[in-house]
Enzyme design. Structure first.
Site, short mmCIF file in Angstrom:
data_model
loop_
_atom_site.label_atom_id
_atom_site.label_comp_id
_atom_site.label_asym_id
_atom_site.label_seq_id
_atom_site.Cartn_x
_atom_site.Cartn_y
_atom_site.Cartn_z
N HIS A 159 0.84 -1.61 -0.19
CA HIS A 159 0.17 -0.06 0.02
C HIS A 159 0.98 1.30 -0.07
O HIS A 159 0.71 1.94 -1.09
CB HIS A 159 -0.85 0.51 1.88
CG HIS A 159 -1.90 -1.56 1.81
ND1 HIS A 159 -2.81 -1.49 0.69
CD2 HIS A 159 -1.97 -2.80 2.03
CE1 HIS A 159 -3.11 -2.67 1.09
NE2 HIS A 159 -2.87 -3.17 2.50
C1 BDR Z 1 -2.62 0.93 5.77
O1 BDR Z 1 -3.50 0.29 6.34
C2 BDR Z 1 -2.07 -0.29 7.40
O2 BDR Z 1 -2.17 -1.16 7.95
C3 BDR Z 1 -0.96 0.27 6.36
O3 BDR Z 1 0.60 0.28 6.27
C4 BDR Z 1 -1.95 0.53 5.22
O4 BDR Z 1 -0.80 1.99 5.37
C5 BDR Z 1 -3.68 -0.15 4.55
O5 BDR Z 1 -4.94 -0.08 4.48
#
Ligand code: BDR
Ligand code: CA
Length: 313
Positions: free
Chosen positions: A243
Site C-alpha cells: 500500500h
Molecule cells: C494501510 O493500513 C496499514 O496497515 C498499512 O500500513 C497501510 O497504511 C492499508 O490499509
C-alpha cells in the site's frame, strides 16, 4: 530539478517501512524534511521506534523523527498486529535505534515547519491514520495554504474495506481526522485500496529484491516475506498489496498512475459503515471535487522503480 520538500507521516508497518526506504533512496527528487509518527498499525511507542530503526537502516540518522498523537481524535485506537506482527516490522531484528527521537511533538513540528514555509511549498505524505495532520490543521488552520499537496494512502471504493466491509484501515482508525483533512481545501491525491491492491509482492518480485544482495534490500525482503503471509491467506493472492509505497512512487513517477478528480467524503456517523470513503467516481452529485482518486497503476513499472531504488543502497 530541485527535490520536492516532503514530510512523511507514518505508522510503520512493513509497507510504511518500504515507503520510507524508497523515499530515502531518492534524494534527487524527494527532500525529506522530517518523519512524524502516529499510532496506527501498532501503538505510538512502536511506530516511533520503528521509524528510527528505518532511518538507521537507510544510513540517515541525522533525520528528525517526531512522535505525534497516541490515539485517534475521537475513537479508541485500533491496531493491526495480526497483519504486521507484535513489533509492527516483524521480519527483521529489532535493536535499540541510534537515530534519536526529537523532543518536539509531531503536531508542533508540522505547524512550525509549515508556518515558516512559503505558500504551496511543502508536500505532506501521510501513510497512517490522519490524526497528526488533522490536529495540525485544527491547531493552526493558516498552515493549510503552505501545503502544496497531500499525497496519502487511505480509503477504498471498488475494493471494499480491508478492516470492515466498508472501510480501509487508515481511514477507519481515525475517520474524524480524515474528515478534517479531506475538507482542508488543498490538493489531495488518494491512494486507496482500489489501486494498492494492484501492487502485489509476488514471489517473483520478492526474489528480485532478494537478489539485490545488499543489507537494506535484504531487510526489505525479510519484512515483506513476513507481511505477505496474512494477506496471501486473506485474499488468496500471490503476494500482499504494497500500500504505502504507492505514495512515494507517485511523487517519483506520476506517469505510472491513473487518477480521476472526484468528490470524496468520509462516513463519520454510522457505526456499520464508519470510515467508509464515499467516492463520487461517476459524478452523480454536484459535491465539490476535492481529491484525485487514483484507480490504476502500472505495477511492473512500480516494482522496476522500487527495485532500482533499493539497489542504490
Ligand atoms: C494501510 O493500513 C496499514 O496497515 C498499512 O500500513 C497501510 O497504511 C492499508 O490499509
Ligand atoms: Ca501505514
Amino acid at each position: 530539478m530541485t527535490a520536492c520538500p516532503i514530510i512523511i507521516d507514518c505508522d510503520p508497518g512493513q509497507d510504511d517501512a518500504i515507503m520510507l526506504l524508497l523515499s530515502l533512496a531518492s534524494p534527487d527528487e524527494l527532500d525529506v524534511l522530517g518523519i512524524t509518527t502516529v499510532a496506527g498499525n501498532v501503538p505510538l511507542a512502536f511506530t516511533s521506534r520503528n521509524a528510527r530503526i528505518l532511518c538507521d537502516l537507510a544510513g540517515r540518522q541525522e533525520l528528525g523523527v517526531y512522535a505525534g498523537c497516541s490515539r485517534p481524535l475521537v475513537r479508541r485506537l485500533v491496531t493491526a498486529e495480526e497483519v504486521h506482527g507484535k513489533t509492527g516490522i516483524d521480519g527483521i531484528e529489532i535493536t535499540e535505534p541510534i537515530t534519536p527521537l526529537s523532543d518536539i511533538h509531531a503536531v508542533d513540528f508540522l505547524v512550525e515547519t509549515l508556518s515558516a514555509a512559503e505558500k504551496n511549498a511543502i508536500t505532506l505524505v501521510p501513510i497512517g491514520p490522519l490524526t497528526n495532520i488533522a490536529a495540525a490543521l485544527i491547531k493552526a488552520p493558516e498552515i493549510a495554504e503552505k501545503i502544496r499537496e497531500i499525497v496519502l494512502m487511505g480509503g477504498a471504493m471498488r475494493e471494499g474495506g480491508n478492516t470492515t466491509p466498508s472501510a480501509e484501515f487508515n481511514i477507519y482508525v481515525d475517520p474524524h481526522a480524515a474528515d478534517v483533512v479531506f475538507r482542508c481545501g488543498r490538493p489531495i491525491v488518494v491512494m486507496g485500496l482500489d489501486v494498492t491492491h494492484q501492487v502485489l509482492t509476488t514471489q517473483a518480485r520478492l526474489k528480485r529484491i532478494k537478489a539485490l544482495n545488499n543489507p537494506v534490500a535484504d531487510a526489505a525482503h525479510n519484512m515483506l516475506a513476513f507481511f505477505d503471509r496474512h494477506d496471501v491467506q486473506k485474499y488468496g493472492s500471490d503476494g500482499a498489496p504494497l500500500h504505502d509505497p504507492c505514495t512515494a512512487a507517485y511523487l517519483l513517477q506520476p506517469e505510472l498512475f491513473k487518477a480521476k478528480t472526484c468528490n470524496l467524503e468520509v462516513e463519520i456517523h454510522a457505526e456499520l459503515t464508519m470510515g467508509h470513503t464515499a467516492v463520487d467516481f461517476w459524478q452523480v452529485t454536484d459535491r465539490p471535487k476535492n481529491v484525485q482518486w487514483v484507480h490504476e497503476v502500472d505495477s511492473d513499472g512500480f516494482f522496476d522503480l522500487l527495485i532500482e531504488r533499493l539497489g542504490r543502497y
